[in-house]
Scaffold this motif. Structure first.
Motif, PDB file in Angstrom:
ATOM      1  N   LEU A   1      -4.007   0.689   5.141  1.00  0.00           N
ATOM      2  CA  LEU A   1      -2.852  -0.022   4.597  1.00  0.00           C
ATOM      3  C   LEU A   1      -2.145   0.739   3.476  1.00  0.00           C
ATOM      4  CD1 LEU A   1      -4.434  -3.602   4.346  1.00  0.00           C
ATOM      5  CD2 LEU A   1      -2.857  -2.781   6.104  1.00  0.00           C
ATOM      6  N   GLY A   2      -2.883   1.619   2.806  1.00  0.00           N
ATOM      7  CA  GLY A   2      -2.245   2.328   1.700  1.00  0.00           C
ATOM      8  C   GLY A   2      -3.263   2.965   0.783  1.00  0.00           C
ATOM      9  N   ARG A   3      -2.785   3.396  -0.350  1.00  0.00           N
ATOM     10  CA  ARG A   3      -3.645   4.139  -1.296  1.00  0.00           C
ATOM     11  C   ARG A   3      -3.339   3.689  -2.721  1.00  0.00           C
ATOM     12  NH1 ARG A   3      -4.330  10.606  -0.884  1.00  0.00           N
ATOM     13  NH2 ARG A   3      -5.853   9.858   0.637  1.00  0.00           N
ATOM     14  N   ILE A   4      -4.402   3.619  -3.550  1.00  0.00           N
ATOM     15  CA  ILE A   4      -4.196   3.321  -4.972  1.00  0.00           C
ATOM     16  C   ILE A   4      -4.854   4.382  -5.844  1.00  0.00           C
ATOM     17  CG2 ILE A   4      -3.918   0.826  -4.693  1.00  0.00           C
ATOM     18  CD1 ILE A   4      -6.856   0.525  -5.609  1.00  0.00           C
TER      19      ILE A   4
ATOM     20  N   VAL B   1       4.127   4.000  -6.485  1.00  0.00           N
ATOM     21  CA  VAL B   1       4.251   5.455  -6.343  1.00  0.00           C
ATOM     22  C   VAL B   1       5.112   5.742  -5.111  1.00  0.00           C
ATOM     23  CG1 VAL B   1       3.022   7.639  -6.048  1.00  0.00           C
ATOM     24  CG2 VAL B   1       1.990   5.816  -7.411  1.00  0.00           C
ATOM     25  N   VAL B   2       4.717   5.100  -4.003  1.00  0.00           N
ATOM     26  CA  VAL B   2       5.415   5.296  -2.733  1.00  0.00           C
ATOM     27  C   VAL B   2       5.689   3.919  -2.136  1.00  0.00           C
ATOM     28  CG1 VAL B   2       5.162   6.206  -0.375  1.00  0.00           C
ATOM     29  CG2 VAL B   2       4.275   7.515  -2.314  1.00  0.00           C
ATOM     30  N   PRO B   3       6.925   3.637  -1.727  1.00  0.00           N
ATOM     31  CA  PRO B   3       7.180   2.379  -1.026  1.00  0.00           C
ATOM     32  C   PRO B   3       6.654   2.476   0.410  1.00  0.00           C
ATOM     33  CG  PRO B   3       9.233   3.409  -1.834  1.00  0.00           C
ATOM     34  CD  PRO B   3       8.152   4.434  -1.906  1.00  0.00           C
ATOM     35  N   GLY B   4       6.329   1.336   0.998  1.00  0.00           N
ATOM     36  CA  GLY B   4       5.858   1.353   2.377  1.00  0.00           C
ATOM     37  C   GLY B   4       6.986   1.162   3.375  1.00  0.00           C
ATOM     38  N   ILE B   5       6.894   1.870   4.511  1.00  0.00           N
ATOM     39  CA  ILE B   5       7.829   1.650   5.630  1.00  0.00           C
ATOM     40  C   ILE B   5       6.976   1.638   6.901  1.00  0.00           C
ATOM     41  CG2 ILE B   5       9.859   2.457   6.878  1.00  0.00           C
ATOM     42  CD1 ILE B   5      10.559   4.167   4.407  1.00  0.00           C
TER      43      ILE B   5
ATOM     44  N   LEU C   1      -0.908  -4.323  -7.726  1.00  0.00           N
ATOM     45  CA  LEU C   1      -1.163  -3.291  -6.704  1.00  0.00           C
ATOM     46  C   LEU C   1      -1.442  -3.910  -5.343  1.00  0.00           C
ATOM     47  CD1 LEU C   1      -3.367  -0.415  -8.172  1.00  0.00           C
ATOM     48  CD2 LEU C   1      -0.890  -0.607  -7.966  1.00  0.00           C
ATOM     49  N   MET C   2      -2.261  -4.959  -5.319  1.00  0.00           N
ATOM     50  CA  MET C   2      -2.561  -5.612  -4.039  1.00  0.00           C
ATOM     51  C   MET C   2      -1.289  -6.166  -3.406  1.00  0.00           C
ATOM     52  SD  MET C   2      -5.657  -5.016  -3.506  1.00  0.00           S
ATOM     53  CE  MET C   2      -5.665  -5.882  -1.947  1.00  0.00           C
ATOM     54  N   HIS C   3      -0.443  -6.728  -4.258  1.00  0.00           N
ATOM     55  CA  HIS C   3       0.833  -7.260  -3.782  1.00  0.00           C
ATOM     56  C   HIS C   3       1.675  -6.117  -3.191  1.00  0.00           C
ATOM     57  CE1 HIS C   3       4.542  -9.987  -4.917  1.00  0.00           C
ATOM     58  NE2 HIS C   3       4.345  -9.918  -3.624  1.00  0.00           N
ATOM     59  N   HIS C   4       1.696  -4.999  -3.898  1.00  0.00           N
ATOM     60  CA  HIS C   4       2.480  -3.837  -3.441  1.00  0.00           C
ATOM     61  C   HIS C   4       1.944  -3.295  -2.103  1.00  0.00           C
ATOM     62  CE1 HIS C   4       4.745  -0.122  -3.494  1.00  0.00           C
ATOM     63  NE2 HIS C   4       3.661   0.618  -3.617  1.00  0.00           N
ATOM     64  N   ILE C   5       0.627  -3.192  -1.985  1.00  0.00           N
ATOM     65  CA  ILE C   5       0.051  -2.624  -0.748  1.00  0.00           C
ATOM     66  C   ILE C   5       0.220  -3.609   0.415  1.00  0.00           C
ATOM     67  CG2 ILE C   5      -2.064  -1.803   0.375  1.00  0.00           C
ATOM     68  CD1 ILE C   5      -1.033   0.092  -1.865  1.00  0.00           C
ATOM     69  N   LEU C   6      -0.170  -4.863   0.189  1.00  0.00           N
ATOM     70  CA  LEU C   6      -0.096  -5.836   1.292  1.00  0.00           C
ATOM     71  C   LEU C   6       1.355  -6.194   1.624  1.00  0.00           C
ATOM     72  CD1 LEU C   6      -3.081  -8.097   0.184  1.00  0.00           C
ATOM     73  CD2 LEU C   6      -3.017  -6.607   2.205  1.00  0.00           C
ATOM     74  N   GLY C   7       2.216  -6.175   0.627  1.00  0.00           N
ATOM     75  CA  GLY C   7       3.622  -6.503   0.857  1.00  0.00           C
ATOM     76  C   GLY C   7       4.456  -5.294   1.249  1.00  0.00           C
ATOM     77  N   GLY C   8       3.814  -4.139   1.390  1.00  0.00           N
ATOM     78  CA  GLY C   8       4.545  -2.911   1.708  1.00  0.00           C
ATOM     79  C   GLY C   8       4.328  -2.445   3.136  1.00  0.00           C
ATOM     80  N   GLN C   9       4.115  -3.409   4.051  1.00  0.00           N
ATOM     81  CA  GLN C   9       3.845  -3.053   5.448  1.00  0.00           C
ATOM     82  C   GLN C   9       5.050  -3.356   6.337  1.00  0.00           C
ATOM     83  OE1 GLN C   9       0.775  -1.585   6.029  1.00  0.00           O
ATOM     84  NE2 GLN C   9       0.413  -1.871   3.836  1.00  0.00           N
ATOM     85  N   GLY C  10       6.176  -3.669   5.731  1.00  0.00           N
ATOM     86  CA  GLY C  10       7.343  -4.077   6.511  1.00  0.00           C
ATOM     87  C   GLY C  10       8.253  -2.912   6.864  1.00  0.00           C
TER      88      GLY C  10
ATOM     89  N   ARG D   1      -2.609 -14.560   1.163  1.00  0.00           N
ATOM     90  CA  ARG D   1      -2.235 -13.192   1.534  1.00  0.00           C
ATOM     91  C   ARG D   1      -1.075 -13.212   2.540  1.00  0.00           C
ATOM     92  NH1 ARG D   1      -5.939  -8.546   4.754  1.00  0.00           N
ATOM     93  NH2 ARG D   1      -4.130  -7.789   5.923  1.00  0.00           N
ATOM     94  N   ARG D   2      -1.214 -14.064   3.562  1.00  0.00           N
ATOM     95  CA  ARG D   2      -0.199 -14.102   4.630  1.00  0.00           C
ATOM     96  C   ARG D   2       1.149 -14.646   4.165  1.00  0.00           C
ATOM     97  NH1 ARG D   2      -2.722 -10.856   7.758  1.00  0.00           N
ATOM     98  NH2 ARG D   2      -4.304 -11.625   9.204  1.00  0.00           N
ATOM     99  N   THR D   3       1.104 -15.712   3.350  1.00  0.00           N
ATOM    100  CA  THR D   3       2.374 -16.386   3.044  1.00  0.00           C
ATOM    101  C   THR D   3       3.062 -15.889   1.770  1.00  0.00           C
ATOM    102  OG1 THR D   3       1.173 -18.164   1.929  1.00  0.00           O
ATOM    103  CG2 THR D   3       1.776 -18.558   4.212  1.00  0.00           C
ATOM    104  N   VAL D   4       2.283 -15.397   0.799  1.00  0.00           N
ATOM    105  CA  VAL D   4       2.909 -15.008  -0.472  1.00  0.00           C
ATOM    106  C   VAL D   4       2.984 -13.485  -0.638  1.00  0.00           C
ATOM    107  CG1 VAL D   4       2.779 -15.174  -2.990  1.00  0.00           C
ATOM    108  CG2 VAL D   4       2.157 -17.143  -1.582  1.00  0.00           C
ATOM    109  N   LEU D   5       1.877 -12.797  -0.317  1.00  0.00           N
ATOM    110  CA  LEU D   5       1.839 -11.353  -0.600  1.00  0.00           C
ATOM    111  C   LEU D   5       2.482 -10.516   0.502  1.00  0.00           C
ATOM    112  CD1 LEU D   5      -1.773 -11.024  -2.118  1.00  0.00           C
ATOM    113  CD2 LEU D   5       0.390 -11.531  -3.276  1.00  0.00           C
ATOM    114  N   GLU D   6       2.085 -10.750   1.754  1.00  0.00           N
ATOM    115  CA  GLU D   6       2.547  -9.885   2.845  1.00  0.00           C
ATOM    116  C   GLU D   6       4.063  -9.874   3.053  1.00  0.00           C
ATOM    117  OE1 GLU D   6       0.310 -10.589   6.434  1.00  0.00           O
ATOM    118  OE2 GLU D   6      -1.514  -9.703   5.575  1.00  0.00           O
TER     119      GLU D   6
END
Ligand SMILES: [Zn+2]
Length: 690
Positions: free
Chosen positions: A413-416, A435-439, A479-488, A644-649
Motif C-alpha cells: 500500500l505504501g511506505r513510511i 512525501v509522495v502522493p498516491g495514484i 500517516l495511516m490516513h495518507h497511506i490508506l486514503g492514497g490508493q485512488g 478504515r473503509r468509510t473515513v480513511l480510504e
C-alpha cells in the motif's frame, strides 16, 4: 496540542486555500526516482531535481491548454492532476530537506525552493486557460469521485480569483506575497522574542532541583530566568511564589509586544483587502468558504453550541479548583490567570495521586514504536515490514513498507519513514508530512513522521512520557490516513487534501484509543525488569488525564472566538487589548492579568487565520467517531475496519461531511463531547479531595 508543520503552512498561509506543499507525475516510473535523497543530497542536486519537476509541471500545463476539440477527463483532468502531483513531489521534497537536511546550505536551499514551488503553485491557481479547460470538462455522472474532484478544483480556482481581470489578479498576487512576508515577520518576532526576568533564590521554591542547579546566581545574588519554555513552563507549574509566576507570565505574553502589534494589524488589513477583492464580506468568510464550516456565521453558531455543552462542566471544574486553592490559602478570593497552571497542577496531584514521571520506565522508545506499529496493524488490518535497505536522508531514519492484511489481498500500500529523534539542525517540532502522493496503479503513497523523542543513541533507553506517546500515535494517524486514503485515481485527492478543518479528526480519534489498558499492557513493560505496567497506575493516569476537559474546551473557545473576531470586522477599528480582555472574560473563570498581550504571540493567527476552531470542531468529530467503537474490544471489533473503509480510504474524494455521515449514520453532534468531558466525574480512582 500538537502543531502539524506542513499541515499548518499549507492551509491558510496566504488566505487562499491552495495546497502548497501537497499533491502528483507523468508516466509510470520507479518509486525510487521520486526522491532526490537517493544519491547525493547536496543543494545543487536538490535544485536540479526540483527544477526537473517544475519542467514537468509546465509540460502538463501545456498539455491541458493545447487540447483541440472536446475537453475530457483523459485529456484535461489527467494532466491537471499530473501538474498537482509534480508540485507536491517538488514541494514536499524541498520542505523535507529544509526541515531535515543534514547541513545548513542544504536546508537554506530547501527553504528557497519551498518558496519557489509555492510561487509556481500560486501562478497555476491564477491560470485562466487551465481553469477554462477544467470547466469545459463534462462532469462524469457515473464517477462521483472524479466529479467531486473537478468541482472542488473549480471552487479553489474561483476562491483564488482566477476569473478576475489581469490587473486584479496581479493585485491578488501582490496581496498574497505581502501576507506571506508579514506572517514570516510575525513568527520570527515570536521565535526571537526572548525576555528575561530576575528572581531571588527564595522565589525558586517548589521548582525541581535540576532546574535550580541549572541557574547560577548573579553577583548580586539574584538569578536570571528567560521566557523560553525550559525556563518558563516549570515556573508556571511549580513555583510557589505567586509574584514570580505573575512576572514570568507577563514576560512570556509580552515577548513579541509591541513589535507584533503593527505586524498583526498589517496582516489583518491585507487579508481584508484580499477578501474585498474577491467579493467576500470578511476574510473569515473567504477562509471558510471551502471548509466544512462554510461561513463565519456557521462558525459563530458552532462555537455557541460548544459553549452551551461545556460551560457547566468548566464552571464545576473551576469551583472544585477554587475550593482546593482556598483550603491551601485561606482568604483567596479568586485565581488570577497567572496562577491557573500552578493550582491545576497542585490539585491534579492531590486528587489523583499521579506523577507523570512514574510511567516513564514502561515506555522506552523502541518498545513504544513496536507497540504503535502493532496496534495500528490490528486496528487497520495492515502489515508493516521493515524496509531496512531503503535509501533515506539520514542513517537514523527507519523505513517500513505497508501491506494490506484485510482478506486475501496482500498488495503493498505504501511506505513510511520515521525520523524520530533530535539531530543537529533538524526541525524541533512534531509533525507528519506527505512525501509522495498516491495514484492507483502508478505511484504508491509515502509519508514521514518528523519527531524529537528521546532515544536513538547508544545506552539511552529513551524513556518517553505518556503524553509523548499520544503525540506519536496522533501523528501516526495522519500517516495511516495518507497511506490508506492514497490508493485512488487522483494524486490531489488524498488524505492530506481533505478540507483543512477536518484533517485533525482522524488523528485526534486515535488519541482516545491509546488510553485502553489492554493496548498499553501489550507493550508497556518496565525497561529493566520486564514487568507489565500495573492496571491501577494506568487507571490513575487516565483519571488524571480526564481532569479539566471542560476548561480545555472553554480555552479552545476563547482562542477560536478571538481568532474569528479578528477576521470578521474592519481591522482598523479593532482594539486588540480591549477585544482580548473582553473575550477572555467571556470564557475564562480566571482573573484577567493586566498586561497580558497574548495576541502578539498567537502564532496560529498566521497559519490558521480565522479558522482556529479546527481544533475543537475536530475534537467533537473525533470523540463522536470513537463512541462507535466497542470499548471492550477496541482492536477486534468491526468498527475499526468500517472506519478504515468509510473515513480513511476515501481520502478527499467526498466532502468531509459525507465521510462523517457515512461512518456515524448521521452528522456529528455534541453528545459524545459532553460524555467525554463528564468522564472525570464518573471515575472512581483514588480521591483525596472532594
Ligand atoms: Zn495532527
Amino acid at each position: 496540542m500538537v502543531i502539524r508543520g506542513t499541515l499548518m503552512s499549507r492551509t491558510f498561509s496566504s488566505g487562499l486555500v491552495t495546497a502548497v506543499l501537497l499533491a502528483a507525475s507523468a508516466g509510470a516510473r520507479a518509486q525510487d526516482s521520486l526522491h532526490v535523497w537517493t544519491g547525493a543530497a547536496d543543494p545543487a542536486a536538490l535544485e536540479t531535481w526540483v527544477n526537473a519537476r517544475l519542467a514537468v509541471v509546465k509540460a502538463n500545463i501545456d498539455k491541458v491548454t493545447a487540447v483541440k476539440g472536446d475537453h475530457t477527463v483523459a485529456n484535461t483532468v489527467r494532466p491537471y492532476d499530473d501538474v498537482q502531483n509534480e508540485l507536491a513531489l517538488a514541494g514536499n521534497e524541498a520542505y523535507l530537506m529544509y526541515a531535515l537536511g543534514d547541513a545548513a546550505p542544504l536546508r537554506d536551499k530547501g527553504q528557497a525552493l519551498v518558496a519557489k514551488v509555492s510561487s509556481v503553485q500560486t501562478e497555476v491557481s491564477l491560470n485562466q486557460a487551465v481553469y477554462k479547460a477544467l470547466a469545459a470538462v463534462p462532469l462524469p455522472a457515473n464517477d462521483p469521485a472524479t466529479k467531486h474532484y473537478i468541482e472542488r478544483a473549480l471552487l479553489e480556482y474561483r476562491l483564488a480569483g482566477v476569473d478576475k481581470d489581469d490587473a486584479t489578479r496581479a493585485k491578488i498576487r501582490q496581496l498574497q506575497d505581502k501576507i506571506t512576508e508579514q506572517s514570516l515577520v510575525f513568527g520570527r518576532n515570536v521565535a526571537d522574542g526572548k525576555l528575561e526576568i530576575k528572581a531571588t533564590k527564595a522565589e525558586l521554591e517548589g521548582l525541581p532541583e535540576d532546574y535550580i542547579a541549572r541557574h547560577k546566581p548573579n553577583p548580586d545574588g539574584t538569578l536570571t530566568l528567560n521566557t523560553d519554555s525550559p525556563d518558563e513552563t516549570p515556573v508556571m507549574n511549580f513555583a510557589k511564589s505567586a509574584d514570580l509566576r505573575r512576572r514570568m507570565y507577563l514576560a512570556y505574553y509580552q515577548r513579541a509586544y509591541p513589535k507584533n502589534v503593527a505586524v498583526l494589524r498589517s496582516i489583518l488589513e491585507t487579508r481584508q483587502e484580499l477578501a474585498d477583492t474577491l467579493g467576500f464580506k470578511t476574510f473569515a468568510d473567504l477562509a471558510m468558504a471551502d471548509q466544512m464550516m462554510g461561513s463565519a456565521s456557521n462558525a459563530a453558531a458552532f462555537l455557541k453550541a460548544v459553549d452551551d455543552a461545556s460551560r457547566g462542566i468548566a464552571d464545576k471544574e473551576y469551583k472544585l479548583l477554587l475550593n482546593y486553592a482556598q483550603a491551601q490559602e485561606p482568604g483567596l478570593k479568586s485565581i488570577p490567570s497567572s496562577d491557573a497552571n500552578y493550582w491545576s497542577e497542585q490539585y491534579r496531584r492531590a486528587k489523583y495521586d499521579f506523577d507523570a514521571q512514574s510511567v516513564r520506565p514502561y515506555f522506552p522508545y523502541a518498545q513504544v514504536e513496536k507497540g504503535i506499529l502493532s496496534t495500528a496493524a490490528s486496528l487497520f488490518h495492515v502489515e508493516f515490514k521493515s524496509a531496512a535497505d531503503a535509501k533515506t536522508w539520514d542513517p537514523s531514519v527507519t523505513t517500513y513498507d505497508i501491506y494490506n492484511a484485510a482478506g486475501s489481498d496482500h498488495r503493498k500500500l505504501g511506505r513510511i519513514y520515521l525520523d524520530m529523534h533530535p539531530r543537529e539542525g533538524k526541525d524541533k517540532w512534531f509533525s507528519s508530512a506527505p512525501v509522495v502522493p498516491g495514484i492507483r496503479s502508478r505511484q504508491l503513497p509515502e509519508g514521514v513522521l518528523i519527531c524529537n523523542f528521546p532515544g536513538g543513541v547508544p545506552n539511552d533507553p529513551g524513556l518517553m512520557e505518556y503524553s509523548g506517546e499520544v503525540v506519536f500515535f496522533h501523528e501516526f494517524g495522519h500517516l495511516m490516513h495518507h497511506i490508506l486514503g492514497g490508493q485512488g485515481e487522483w494524486a490531489n485527492a488524498g488524505a492530506f487534501n481533505v478540507e483543512g478543518d477536518f484533517v485533525e479528526a482522524p488523528s485526534q480519534m486515535l488519541e482516545e484509543v491509546f488510553r485502553d489498558y489492554g493496548i498499553l499492557a501489550a507493550f508497556a513493560k518496565d525497561y529493566k525488569t520486564g514487568a507489565v505496567i500495573p492496571r491501577p497506575l494506568v487507571d490513575k493516569m487516565n483519571a488524571a488525564g480526564a481532569y479539566g476537559r471542560g476548561s480545555w474546551v472553554q480555552r479552545q473557545l476563547l482562542l477560536s472566538t478571538y481568532a474569528l473576531q479578528l477576521h470578521n470586522r474592519p481591522p482598523a477599528s479593532i482594539d486588540f487589548d480591549a477585544l482580548w480582555k473582553e473575550t477572555f472574560e467571556q470564557f475564562s473563570p480566571f482573573t484577567f492579568v493586566d498586561g497580558n498581550r497574548f495576541y502578539a504571540a498567537f502564532t496560529h493567527l498566521t497559519g490558521y487565520s480565522s479558522n482556529y476552531y479546527t481544533y475543537v470542531l475536530d475534537k467533537v468529530i473525533a470523540v463522536d467517531f470513537f463512541s462507535k467503537f466497542d470499548k471492550a474490544n477496541l482492536l477486534g471489533g468491526p468498527a475499526a475496519m468500517r472506519y478504515r473503509r468509510t473515513v480513511l480510504e476515501p481520502g478527499a474524494t467526498k466532502p468531509a461531511a459525507e465521510l462523517v455521515q457515512d461512518f456515524l449514520g448521521r452528522p456529528q453532534n455534541m453528545d459524545a463531547l459532553k460524555s467525554w468531558m463528564g468522564e472525570q466525574f464518573k471515575t472512581t480512582a483514588t480521591s483525596t479531595v472532594q
